[in-house]
Design an enzyme around this catalytic site. Structure first.
Site, mmCIF file in Angstrom:
data_model
loop_
_atom_site.group_PDB
_atom_site.id
_atom_site.type_symbol
_atom_site.label_atom_id
_atom_site.label_comp_id
_atom_site.label_asym_id
_atom_site.label_seq_id
_atom_site.Cartn_x
_atom_site.Cartn_y
_atom_site.Cartn_z
ATOM 1 N N GLY A 115 10.521 0.390 -7.464
ATOM 2 C CA GLY A 115 9.417 0.889 -6.646
ATOM 3 C C GLY A 115 9.881 1.342 -5.273
ATOM 4 O O GLY A 115 10.759 0.724 -4.667
ATOM 5 N N HIS A 170 3.888 -3.306 -10.398
ATOM 6 C CA HIS A 170 4.900 -3.563 -11.437
ATOM 7 C C HIS A 170 4.543 -2.809 -12.723
ATOM 8 O O HIS A 170 5.403 -2.208 -13.369
ATOM 9 C CB HIS A 170 4.953 -5.056 -11.778
ATOM 10 C CG HIS A 170 5.341 -5.949 -10.652
ATOM 11 N ND1 HIS A 170 4.469 -6.831 -10.075
ATOM 12 C CD2 HIS A 170 6.520 -6.111 -10.004
ATOM 13 C CE1 HIS A 170 5.096 -7.512 -9.120
ATOM 14 N NE2 HIS A 170 6.338 -7.083 -9.044
ATOM 15 N N GLN A 184 18.485 -14.288 -3.333
ATOM 16 C CA GLN A 184 18.069 -13.207 -2.442
ATOM 17 C C GLN A 184 17.055 -13.697 -1.403
ATOM 18 O O GLN A 184 16.574 -12.909 -0.589
ATOM 19 C CB GLN A 184 17.522 -12.023 -3.225
ATOM 20 C CG GLN A 184 16.138 -12.189 -3.822
ATOM 21 C CD GLN A 184 15.731 -10.975 -4.627
ATOM 22 O OE1 GLN A 184 16.329 -10.650 -5.641
ATOM 23 N NE2 GLN A 184 14.696 -10.282 -4.163
ATOM 24 N N LYS A 196 8.132 1.040 -2.817
ATOM 25 C CA LYS A 196 7.605 0.009 -1.913
ATOM 26 C C LYS A 196 8.775 -0.699 -1.215
ATOM 27 O O LYS A 196 8.712 -1.012 -0.040
ATOM 28 C CB LYS A 196 6.786 -0.972 -2.734
ATOM 29 C CG LYS A 196 6.662 -2.354 -2.167
ATOM 30 C CD LYS A 196 5.376 -2.503 -1.469
ATOM 31 C CE LYS A 196 5.163 -3.823 -0.783
ATOM 32 N NZ LYS A 196 5.979 -4.936 -1.151
ATOM 33 N N ASP A 197 9.842 -0.952 -1.992
ATOM 34 C CA ASP A 197 11.043 -1.574 -1.421
ATOM 35 C C ASP A 197 12.062 -0.464 -1.185
ATOM 36 O O ASP A 197 13.040 -0.324 -1.919
ATOM 37 C CB ASP A 197 11.579 -2.641 -2.377
ATOM 38 C CG ASP A 197 10.571 -3.746 -2.580
ATOM 39 O OD1 ASP A 197 10.549 -4.666 -1.762
ATOM 40 O OD2 ASP A 197 9.776 -3.665 -3.533
ATOM 41 N N GLY A 216 8.208 -11.335 -11.258
ATOM 42 C CA GLY A 216 6.990 -11.908 -11.820
ATOM 43 C C GLY A 216 5.812 -11.857 -10.873
ATOM 44 O O GLY A 216 5.832 -11.136 -9.879
ATOM 45 N N ALA A 217 4.754 -12.643 -11.208
ATOM 46 C CA ALA A 217 3.447 -12.559 -10.530
ATOM 47 C C ALA A 217 3.032 -11.086 -10.516
ATOM 48 O O ALA A 217 2.796 -10.491 -9.463
ATOM 49 C CB ALA A 217 3.499 -13.154 -9.122
ATOM 50 N N LEU A 218 2.961 -10.534 -11.697
ATOM 51 C CA LEU A 218 2.872 -9.076 -11.846
ATOM 52 C C LEU A 218 1.508 -8.514 -11.461
ATOM 53 O O LEU A 218 0.477 -9.135 -11.690
ATOM 54 C CB LEU A 218 3.189 -8.697 -13.299
ATOM 55 C CG LEU A 218 4.560 -9.156 -13.794
ATOM 56 C CD1 LEU A 218 4.764 -8.762 -15.256
ATOM 57 C CD2 LEU A 218 5.680 -8.587 -12.931
HETATM 58 P P1 AMP Z 1 9.444 -7.654 -7.186
HETATM 59 O O1 AMP Z 1 8.831 -8.424 -8.318
HETATM 60 O O2 AMP Z 1 8.724 -7.800 -5.898
HETATM 61 O O3 AMP Z 1 10.931 -7.873 -7.094
HETATM 62 O O4 AMP Z 1 9.277 -6.125 -7.572
HETATM 63 C C1 AMP Z 1 9.790 -5.604 -8.761
HETATM 64 C C2 AMP Z 1 9.742 -4.110 -8.709
HETATM 65 O O5 AMP Z 1 8.393 -3.673 -8.559
HETATM 66 C C3 AMP Z 1 10.522 -3.537 -7.525
HETATM 67 O O6 AMP Z 1 11.216 -2.367 -7.955
HETATM 68 C C4 AMP Z 1 9.424 -3.202 -6.547
HETATM 69 O O7 AMP Z 1 9.773 -2.150 -5.662
HETATM 70 C C5 AMP Z 1 8.313 -2.778 -7.478
HETATM 71 N N1 AMP Z 1 7.018 -2.877 -6.800
HETATM 72 C C6 AMP Z 1 6.508 -3.967 -6.191
HETATM 73 N N2 AMP Z 1 5.324 -3.665 -5.625
HETATM 74 C C7 AMP Z 1 5.100 -2.355 -5.861
HETATM 75 C C8 AMP Z 1 4.054 -1.446 -5.520
HETATM 76 N N3 AMP Z 1 2.996 -1.817 -4.808
HETATM 77 N N4 AMP Z 1 4.170 -0.163 -5.930
HETATM 78 C C9 AMP Z 1 5.251 0.243 -6.649
HETATM 79 N N5 AMP Z 1 6.257 -0.569 -7.007
HETATM 80 C C10 AMP Z 1 6.191 -1.844 -6.616
#
Ligand code: AMP
Length: 280
Positions: free
Chosen positions: A147, A37, A61, A149-150, A31-33
């Protein structure tokens, strides 16, 4: 767009779609999209007949209680964004729905989770693997979008799918950045104005690393970048690594691998940001 809080409702809805032989794309999020995302959602919409997104801040986690408590949440905003993006279904479970009892599963990812995020956030990837596996069992997607990113998380998920022989295609998606290069992250919302101003220095350090890749000795480059970031106000580097993109193990010579990535975790004030860049 449907919004479900229970596993049963979600499964019932998706069962219909599966009977109609619709392909299902899945984007797990906390969330906090932001646009990062939503870019995953766009890829999912292009490839699949139906797109499901989960919004769940996964408590197991988080190795740091404060980080969990301060994690930004915006259910109303998220719902609006996902509706606009053309998502068919959101799964937004309460904690009790996902974890009716204490979790004891321990995954073995070999050396993959012993470095970088795994080293500094003990238990983090085990928690990620547990939730992703549960979500995959509920949604049964054809494709799931993650992503880059991770970067390490992506490697762990691929390994999880391989080990458990799960029938899902993992689709890696490129990092989405702000105009000044800062990788988008839900945590960016927690930066003060001064911290936000220096945060793109992480990206600049990665660009500089790429510029000198293959030219300067690896250890020298890592030290130089760590030093540069550490003298920037508000910043403290947790790690700045140059690793093999498949094994994630640090390399010491540019000839050791053909696919090399630089990965960094940096505290900007109290906010821990991660970023990475492929060098070769
Ligand atoms: P999170 O909500 O942080 O768990 O992220 C959910 C998904 O969004 C994960 O697969 C992240 O790698 C992806 N994500 C988060 N930030 C980015 C970004 N800046 N660019 C691409 N994917 C992202």
């Amino acid at each position: 767009m449907k919004v479900f809080e229970t596993i049963n409702d979600t499964k019932r809805y998706l069962k219909q779609a599966k009977e109609q032989r619709k392909s299902i794309g899945f984007v797990p999020t906390m969330g906090a999209l932001h646009q990062g995302h939503l870019s995953l959602v766009d890829y999912a919409c292009k490839d699949n007949d139906l797109v499901a997104v989960s919004v769940f801040v996964n408590p197991i986690q988080f190795n740091n209680k404060q980080d969990l408590e301060k994690y930004p949440r915006d259910i109303v905003g998220d719902t609006k964004k996902l509706e606009k993006a053309g998502v068919d279904m959101i799964f937004m479970p309460p904690e009790q729905e996902m974890y009716p009892e204490h979790e004891t599963t321990q995954y073995d990812f070999g050396q993959l989770d012993k470095v970088m995020e795994g080293r500094f956030r003990p238990g983090h990837f085990n928690g990620v693997a547990i939730v992703v596996r549960k979500l995959f069992e509920i949604i049964e997607p054809d494709r799931a979008y993650f992503g880059q990113k991770d970067f390490q998380q992506l490697a762990i998920i691929k390994e999880l799918v391989r080990k458990e022989q799960m029938n899902v295609e993992i689709v890696p998606c490129p990092i989405v950045r702000e105009d000044d290069g800062l990788a988008m992250s839900s945590r960016n919302a927690r930066l003060t104005r001064e911290q936000r101003e220096v945060a793109p220095d992480i990206y600049k350090a990665l660009l500089e690393t790429r510029h000198y890749a293959g030219k300067k000795p690896i250890n020298e480059l890592k030290k130089e970048m760590t030093g540069k970031l550490n003298i920037t106000s508000h910043m403290e580097v947790e790690y700045f690594e140059i690793v093999d993109a498949n094994t994630l193990q640090p390399i010491h010579d540019w000839t050791e691998s053909e696919n090399i990535v630089a990965c960094a975790a940096v505290f900007v004030g109290e906010v821990r940001l991660i970023d990475n860049m492929m060098l070769f």
